[in-house]
Design an enzyme around this catalytic site. Sequence first.
Site, short mmCIF file in Angstrom:
data_model
loop_
_atom_site.label_atom_id
_atom_site.label_comp_id
_atom_site.label_asym_id
_atom_site.label_seq_id
_atom_site.Cartn_x
_atom_site.Cartn_y
_atom_site.Cartn_z
N ARG A 256 0.90 -1.73 -0.17
CA ARG A 256 -0.17 -0.22 -0.03
C ARG A 256 1.36 1.28 0.28
NH1 ARG A 256 -2.09 1.77 5.08
NH2 ARG A 256 -2.68 -0.01 5.31
N TYR B 287 -16.92 16.68 -15.37
CA TYR B 287 -18.10 15.08 -14.99
C TYR B 287 -18.05 15.28 -14.15
CZ TYR B 287 -16.54 9.96 -14.90
OH TYR B 287 -16.76 9.07 -14.74
N ASP C 71 -7.68 19.21 -14.56
CA ASP C 71 -7.82 17.30 -14.56
C ASP C 71 -7.58 17.62 -16.42
OD1 ASP C 71 -9.38 14.82 -15.74
OD2 ASP C 71 -11.35 15.16 -14.37
N LYS D 169 -8.94 6.01 -19.03
CA LYS D 169 -9.14 7.11 -20.56
C LYS D 169 -7.81 6.52 -21.81
CE LYS D 169 -12.89 7.90 -18.40
NZ LYS D 169 -13.15 8.77 -18.11
C1 LIG Z 1 -13.69 9.00 -16.37
C2 LIG Z 1 -13.54 10.82 -15.52
C3 LIG Z 1 -13.06 10.85 -14.85
C4 LIG Z 1 -13.28 9.90 -13.59
O1 LIG Z 1 -11.97 8.93 -13.77
P1 LIG Z 1 -12.36 7.52 -13.21
O2 LIG Z 1 -10.98 6.65 -13.96
O3 LIG Z 1 -14.29 7.25 -14.31
O4 LIG Z 1 -12.15 6.97 -11.99
C5 LIG Z 1 -12.16 12.16 -14.08
N1 LIG Z 1 -12.21 13.33 -15.09
C6 LIG Z 1 -13.07 12.84 -16.60
C7 LIG Z 1 -13.02 13.83 -17.69
C8 LIG Z 1 -13.08 11.63 -17.08
O5 LIG Z 1 -13.30 11.31 -18.23
#
Ligand SMILES: *Cc1c(COP(=O)(O)O)cnc(C)c1O
Length: 308
Positions: A46, A98, A170, A195
């Site tokens: 961890r 998101y 983000d 992604k």
């Molecule tokens: C998918 C997504 C997230 C969240 O990420 P996860 O890996 O699904 O927890 C956050 N921000 C954006 C822009 C996303 O497309």
Amino acid sequence: MKSATKFIHAGAHPDPSTGAIMTPVYQTSTYVQEAPGVNKGFEYARSQNPTRKALEEALAVIENGKFGLAFSSGVAATDAVIKLLAPGDEVVCANDMYGGTYRLFTKVFERFGIVFKYVDTTDVKSVAAAVTEKTKLVWLETPTNPLMNVTDIAAVAAITRPKNILLAVDNTFASPALQNPLDLGADIVMHSVTKYLGGHSDVIQGALIMNDADLREKLYFIQKSCGAVPGPMDCFLVLRGIKTLGVRMKAHCENGAKIAHWLRNHPKVGKVYWPGFEDHPGYAVAKKQMKGFGGMISFELKNDSVEE
Ligand SMILES: *Cc1c(COP(=O)(O)O)cnc(C)c1O
């Protein structure tokens, strides 16, 4: 080094115990200690895992940052950033972002007394107007999921820097191939690694990248204390995914442009949201701060095109 080459080699060092060129999957929870507290830098997975360590180094390199931290999902990475705060602290964030981020802010962290102010961050003046003495963090997403809104990261950094407010971005939709928020003045870059970085729809993972050593210590403390760490196999898959980020993003940009134009000319399609259109409100900022417009597009259907 050209970025496509950087993506191939980021974080790759031959494994010290065997010489393996690719970092092995260290599928182990615990490490032997020579004496209490004496170890080779790894004691319990961890806190530290060699596969995760190689990935975290790669994440730092590809975002032009000093430190990377990997989490078990994108929202777990966001969650760690908000846990830097205390009740009463305020966060200024976008009114389009998101849905899972919005849910985390409104349904989880508002209960703990964190105050979120949702503004149109594409209008930098409204960010400045929302900031108070209690503001500890500005959370940006650019381009946004789903409406492809674009915010000028450097212009927001010019507001947050002098006030010592953290700026987190983000960067999921742009990917490190197209946009590097740390270079534009951000303090923290967040990715849903799920992604573009993973790239193969086989992993859920998140990441934070930063330059400041103190901030890294605080976020590492949250990572190990709260425990939202990714497993070694997932880290291995992302290390592999990152190698092709350059070629994949080139294809995404080319295909995205073709599909956006095709949609715009389609009789049943209404508005198309893609920052590469010259009449998109964020076009000039996107052109300035991104190396390409990416492959993410959203669009509306005309009423009469929806079949009952
Ligand atoms: C998918 C997504 C997230 C969240 O990420 P996860 O890996 O699904 O927890 C956050 N921000 C954006 C822009 C996303 O497309």
